[in-house]
Design an enzyme around this catalytic site. Structure first.
Site, mmCIF file in Angstrom:
data_model
loop_
_atom_site.group_PDB
_atom_site.id
_atom_site.type_symbol
_atom_site.label_atom_id
_atom_site.label_comp_id
_atom_site.label_asym_id
_atom_site.label_seq_id
_atom_site.Cartn_x
_atom_site.Cartn_y
_atom_site.Cartn_z
ATOM 1 N N ASP A 30 0.859 -1.190 0.000
ATOM 2 C CA ASP A 30 0.000 0.000 0.000
ATOM 3 C C ASP A 30 0.892 1.237 0.000
ATOM 4 O OD1 ASP A 30 -3.286 0.182 0.915
ATOM 5 O OD2 ASP A 30 -2.121 2.034 0.805
ATOM 6 N N GLU A 154 -14.242 -8.945 -7.377
ATOM 7 C CA GLU A 154 -14.458 -9.469 -6.027
ATOM 8 C C GLU A 154 -15.920 -9.269 -5.615
ATOM 9 O OE1 GLU A 154 -12.539 -11.348 -4.047
ATOM 10 O OE2 GLU A 154 -14.474 -11.384 -3.043
ATOM 11 N N LEU A 156 -17.009 -10.129 -2.337
ATOM 12 C CA LEU A 156 -17.179 -10.177 -0.875
ATOM 13 C C LEU A 156 -18.034 -9.002 -0.400
ATOM 14 C CD1 LEU A 156 -15.313 -7.740 0.459
ATOM 15 C CD2 LEU A 156 -13.487 -9.355 0.096
ATOM 16 N N GLU A 158 -18.731 -6.389 2.832
ATOM 17 C CA GLU A 158 -18.196 -5.908 4.106
ATOM 18 C C GLU A 158 -19.103 -6.423 5.220
ATOM 19 O OE1 GLU A 158 -17.616 -1.641 4.001
ATOM 20 O OE2 GLU A 158 -16.594 -1.827 2.092
ATOM 21 N N LYS A 210 -19.310 -8.080 -12.847
ATOM 22 C CA LYS A 210 -19.311 -7.394 -11.550
ATOM 23 C C LYS A 210 -20.319 -6.243 -11.525
ATOM 24 C CE LYS A 210 -18.178 -5.916 -7.548
ATOM 25 N NZ LYS A 210 -18.523 -6.593 -6.322
ATOM 26 N N ASN A 214 -23.818 -6.026 -9.172
ATOM 27 C CA ASN A 214 -24.127 -4.951 -8.227
ATOM 28 C C ASN A 214 -25.341 -4.140 -8.664
ATOM 29 O OD1 ASN A 214 -22.223 -5.632 -6.408
ATOM 30 N ND2 ASN A 214 -20.895 -3.865 -6.729
ATOM 31 N N ILE A 256 -34.751 -8.147 -0.564
ATOM 32 C CA ILE A 256 -35.984 -7.428 -0.905
ATOM 33 C C ILE A 256 -36.552 -6.746 0.337
ATOM 34 C CG2 ILE A 256 -36.579 -8.706 -3.013
ATOM 35 C CD1 ILE A 256 -38.477 -10.434 -1.311
ATOM 36 N N TYR A 257 -35.637 -6.292 1.199
ATOM 37 C CA TYR A 257 -36.062 -5.575 2.400
ATOM 38 C C TYR A 257 -36.042 -4.068 2.121
ATOM 39 C CZ TYR A 257 -35.730 -9.887 5.056
ATOM 40 O OH TYR A 257 -35.941 -11.154 5.523
ATOM 41 N N CYS A 266 -19.787 0.617 -2.847
ATOM 42 C CA CYS A 266 -19.933 -0.099 -4.124
ATOM 43 C C CYS A 266 -21.188 0.245 -4.917
ATOM 44 C CB CYS A 266 -19.860 -1.597 -3.869
ATOM 45 S SG CYS A 266 -18.231 -2.099 -3.306
#
Ligand SMILES: NC(=O)c1ccc[n+]([C@@H]2O[C@H](COP(=O)([O-])OP(=O)(O)OC[C@H]3O[C@@H](n4cnc5c(N)ncnc54)[C@H](O)[C@@H]3O)[C@@H](O)[C@H]2O)c1
Length: 442
Positions: A30, A154, A156, A158, A210, A214, A256-257, A266
């Site tokens: 990093d 990716e 994943l 959080e 991806k 999303n 679906i809440y 994201c």
């Protein structure tokens, strides 16, 4: 095998740590020296359940290390993952300066064959740019070193990132050569034990997958929020409607809440970026444009309800807020609905006392002392005119309402996550506003 992972954010750090858990040697890189120092001192800079344990175990086994030098990380590395941020540019498209900056640095420093894998979420066509950036640097050096590019988005989440990475629903990999496919198949083999697939495809399809994933999830959320708002108007109960539609296997009951709109690092940026990509190709993604505008509106839904209850003038009112992070089990505040609600309340002259189990430090970094921070959920309620629930942390689900009632000035709750039963709230004698269900007024 030895690999490098560039970027030690939510994705890079979790990916690197989980790869090391399979016995692979991982060097994480990093540019942020503070982060690297922290990691080298055995601390992790983000909150992610389960990460600390496997991080510590693999550091102790010398399989996981951290550096600011990409050049050093390349020694003996076979695969390098680019997992840096791709924040939205001014026009909503993904800003690729970090990804392409890393690509150029790889080109300047590589000395033998490498598979360069883009793990960051990047628009369709980015791997071509990564390849060109590396090739250009090699040309400048006047050397010819073979390399492959690949795309490995990716998925994943959080809050459950470690579990998602170790037991993925699927792994998507875009490749151009059989050699890159073989290397990445070998690296990912230990993660396929639960029978879920690794899907190899061409790079453009992998990059597109991806964004499509999303955007589909964001669409489900905005759809349900819009239906919830209509439920209120026609007198239907969105909880019943949700169960009614979710039991249809073609629809399914996940995601679906209704709530206060999607946030995080994201969905908002990826929906925007896909809309911009489509525009570039002369195609208007009208569904996603609507998804965005519904979400924008939904982030203010609780403010509307608050004004309906208290009137337009909120000056001098004090609001307790439970939850600041964009969702439970994370300290991430990027695009969190809490920020929009707080901004509106402060603009109207109200004050906010907030409590979040893990995001308070991050909130303080963003909001400073514009709001107050409570030591626990009950402390936040002291002298509050109303309680606003923004993040559905499980510890908020069964509070002691008798204690809350004693602390607050009035029994009024605005629940942006539908975590309580309206009938129970009526019995407990609380004014209770939720999403897509009739308000309870005492
Ligand atoms: N956060 C998520 O839940 C998630 C999930 C899937 C995909 N993604 C995608 O993964 C990517 C990374 O996301 P994130 O949330 O981990 O980002 P982040 O902002 O948490 O971390 C990015 C890291 O990259 C570092 N960095 C920037 N430039 C660098 C350089 N030149 N060399 C080395 N390091 C550099 C930054 O210092 C930072 O630590 C994004 O494209 C995002 O869209 C994120």
């Amino acid at each position: 095998m030895k690999i490098s992972v560039v970027g030690t954010g939510y994705v890079g750090l979790v990916s690197g740590t989980c790869f090391s858990e399979t016995g692979v040697d991982v060097v994480c890189v990093d540019v942020n020296e503070e982060k690297i120092n922290l990691l080298n001192s055995g601390e992790i800079p983000i909150y992610e359940p389960g990460l600390k344990d496997i991080f510590t175990r693999n550091v102790e086994k010398n399989r996981l290390s951290f550096t600011t030098s990409l050049k050093d990380s390349l020694i003996d590395t076979e695969v390098i993952f680019i997992a840096v941020g791709t924040p939205p540019d001014e026009d909503g498209s993904a800003d690729l300066k970090y990804v392409l900056g890393v690509a150029r640095e790889i080109g300047r420093n590589m000395n033998k064959y490498l598979v360069v894998v883009t793990k960051s979420t990047v628009p369709v066509g980015t791997s071509k740019k990564v390849k060109a950036a590396i090739a250009e640097e090699l040309k400048t050096r006047n050397v010819s070193i073979p390399f492959d590019v690949a795309s490995n988005p990716e998925f994943l989440k959080e809050g459950s990132a470690v579990d998602d990475f170790l037991k993925p629903d699927r792994i998507v990999v875009g490749v151009e050569t059989a050699k890159a496919e073989k290397t990445l198949r070998r690296l990912y083999k230990p993660f396929l034990m639960n029978g879920h697939p690794i899907l190899f495809m061409n790079i453009l399809s992998s990059e597109m997958t991806k964004y499509a994933a999303n955007s589909m999830l964001a669409t489900k959320i905005s759809f349900m929020n819009d239906i919830a708002n209509l439920c209120e108007l026609v007198g239907a109960d969105v909880d019943m409607v949700r169960k009614g539609i979710g039991s249809d296997a073609r629809i399914g009951n996940k995601f679906i809440y209704p709530g206060t709109g999607y946030g995080g690092s994201c969905f908002p940026k990826d929906v925007q970026a896909l809309v911009r990509t489509a525009d570039e190709y002369g195609h208007s993604l009208d569904i996603l444009k609507a998804v965005e505008s519904v979400n924008y509106r939904q982030k203010e839904i609780l403010i509307k309800k608050i004004k309906k209850h208290f009137g337009e003038n909120l000056k001098g009112l004090r609001f307790a807020m439970w939850g600041l992070a964009f969702k439970p089990k994370t300290d991430d505040m990027r695009e969190a609905p809490s920020l929009v609600i707080i901004e509106n309340l402060l603009k109207e002259g109200a004050s906010v006392v907030a409590y979040d189990p893990v995001a308070q430090e991050e909130a303080h970094r963003i909001l400073g002392d514009n709001i107050s921070y409570a030591k626990d959920e009950y402390d936040a309620c002291l002298d509050a005119d109303a309680l606003i629930i923004v993040t559905e942390w499980s510890e908020f689900r069964s509070p002691n309402f008798r204690v809350i009632e004693k602390l607050m000035k009035s029994n009024t709750i605005f629940d942006g996550r539908n975590i309580y039963d309206p009938e129970e709230m009526r019995e407990l004698k609380f004014n209770y506003y939720s999403i897509g269900r009739a308000a309870v007024l005492i």
